[in-house]
Design an enzyme around this catalytic site. Structure first.
Site: not given
Length: 443
Positions: A143, A145-146, A192-193, A196, A259-260, A262-265, A302, A331
């Site tokens: 996940a 990329f698209d 990346n940040r 979402f 998805n729990v 991601s470090p960006n939310t 994830k 992740n």
């Protein structure tokens, strides 16, 4: 539909938002309205008349940048059409002249247009049976990329055994301010940040429905589809967001990902806590089981690589207790290995690519052991060779994914990984991928 063009929200990032045209209108969209502002990628955008063209600070600069983009597009198209690894290696430096989001958007556009070479059939030794599905090979596209489900069919053509789209949030959201993605070329890594950035459930649902019959055929041919679900940044009820994702997108997916990690939310990783995760997954599983489709999608979680031993034990306990179908490990990481050389290494966000490989593989090994091999794992993080893939498989992964490797090696890396993996399986005495899963735990 009036939405963000592929170089804005869907990874392009020309600096402003492009609204008013369709996603397929091209670079910002014919007749689109282009937002004003740098957006962090160094390309200040202003609307010129009503043509929707994003010009730079001056007309001359705009023409130069357009020429550069067009030239890179021509080079990319030539490399993709030829399908030659050496040609693509020669083209990659030219593509890296572009800001990362612009290069991402260009690659996504090429995939959407089908500018990709055909791949050779996969060896039966690479086939995997897991999650109630047949996978023609174990290598998938992760996940990110698209994100907006704009190029799925072209991505399968690259030779992936499965594709995962998203992360998708219930409501459209722009994500974090730009710049928000950085290449660490010396380290073959990316920070990346994004946060979402998503077109939302309704838009993605419509795109999936438009190609539903195609996906049914692909799934039957061993190419399942995954949909990665997230929560809106402003949401006060995370569980409601994930339940809505299952309800809306579940009937169109072969597997769903909660998805729990991601470090960006802000606050998202708190959902990995034992009580929070049990509450969330209990509600999501109920909704999945209520879906009005004959074959229910598998449900995966994830997780992050930045977990304590107790965190891992708690997650394993919850997924085994509730009967979650699988894990995606892992992740991106918020850690920064001491060996990073790039000057971009201090940027906030999640680190992916080669520096994540060992941490991810160890987390796979730990989760396989904690679940006694009863919960299938998709391994992701730093895969760019057949050896990387096999290390994760031997550690306990039934399938693997890549993404960052595409940034540095291009589409030919997909065929390279599969070819090398098949050779290594044979050399190490495995008849197929499934024999190798978890082999390190049997030594």
């Amino acid at each position: 539909m009036g939405a963000w063009g592929p170089l804005a929200l869907a990874g392009g990032g020309w600096g402003g938002q492009c609204r008013g045209g369709t996603e397929r209108d091209g670079w910002c969209g014919i007749g689109a309205e282009c937002g004003v502002g740098k957006g962090g990628d160094g390309l200040s955008a202003v609307a010129v008349g009503n043509r929707g063209w994003c010009a730079a600070d001056s007309l001359a600069q705009g023409r130069l940048r357009a020429l550069a983009l067009g030239g890179c597009g021509l080079l990319l198209g030539s490399a993709l059409a030829a399908g030659d690894e050496r040609l693509y290696a020669a083209v990659m430096p030219a593509l890296r002249v572009l800001p990362p989001e612009a290069a991402h958007g260009l690659a996504l556009r090429a995939a959407a247009l089908g500018l990709l070479p055909s791949t050779r059939p996969d060896s039966p030794a690479l086939e995997v049976q897991v999650f109630g599905q047949r996978f023609r090979n174990p290598l998938g596209l992760a996940a990110g990329f698209d994100k907006q489900c704009e190029a799925v069919d072209g991505l399968y053509k690259m030779g992936f055994g499965f594709v995962e789209v998203g992360t998708v949030t219930p409501k459209p959201q722009e994500g974090n301010p730009k710049p928000r993605v950085f290449r660490l070329a010396e380290d073959e890594a990316v920070i990346n940040r994004y946060g979402f950035n998503s077109h939302g459930h309704i838009v993605v649902e419509n795109r999936l429905r438009a190609r539903q019959e195609t996906q049914i055929r692909l799934t039957a041919a061993g190419m399942p589809l995954g949909v990665n679900l997230g929560k809106n940044k402003s949401s006060a009820d995370a569980a409601a967001d994930y339940v809505a994702g299952v309800r809306t997108l579940g009937p169109l997916a072969d597997y769903l990902v909660v998805n729990v990690s991601s470090p960006n939310t802000p606050g998202l990783r708190d959902l990995q806590g034992k009580a929070e995760l049990r509450d969330l997954l209990s509600k999501v599983l109920v909704e999945r089981d209520l879906l009005p489709c004959k074959q229910k999608p598998a449900l995966l979680v994830k997780i992050a690589p930045d977990l304590t031993a107790q965190d891992k034990q708690d997650i394993a306990s919850v997924v085994c207790e509730l009967g979650v179908d699988g894990l995606i490990v892992s992740n991106t990481t918020v850690s920064r290995p001491s060996g990073l050389r790039s000057r971009q290494r201090t940027e906030p966000g999640g680190l992916s690519g080669k520096p994540l490989r060992e941490l991810s593989t160890q987390t796979i090994r730990d989760m396989y052991a904690l679940t006694q091999g009863q919960v299938p794992i998709i391994g992701v993080g730093g895969v760019s060779s057949g050896q990387d893939a096999l290390e994760k498989i031997r550690a306990g992964a039934s399938l693997v994914q890549l993404y960052t490797a595409l940034v540095f090696h291009g589409p030919p890396v997909v065929g390279t990984v599969k070819r090398e993996l098949e050779e290594l399986l044979r050399e190490q005495g495995f008849k197929n991928v499934m024999e190798a899963v978890g082999a390190d735990h049997r030594c």
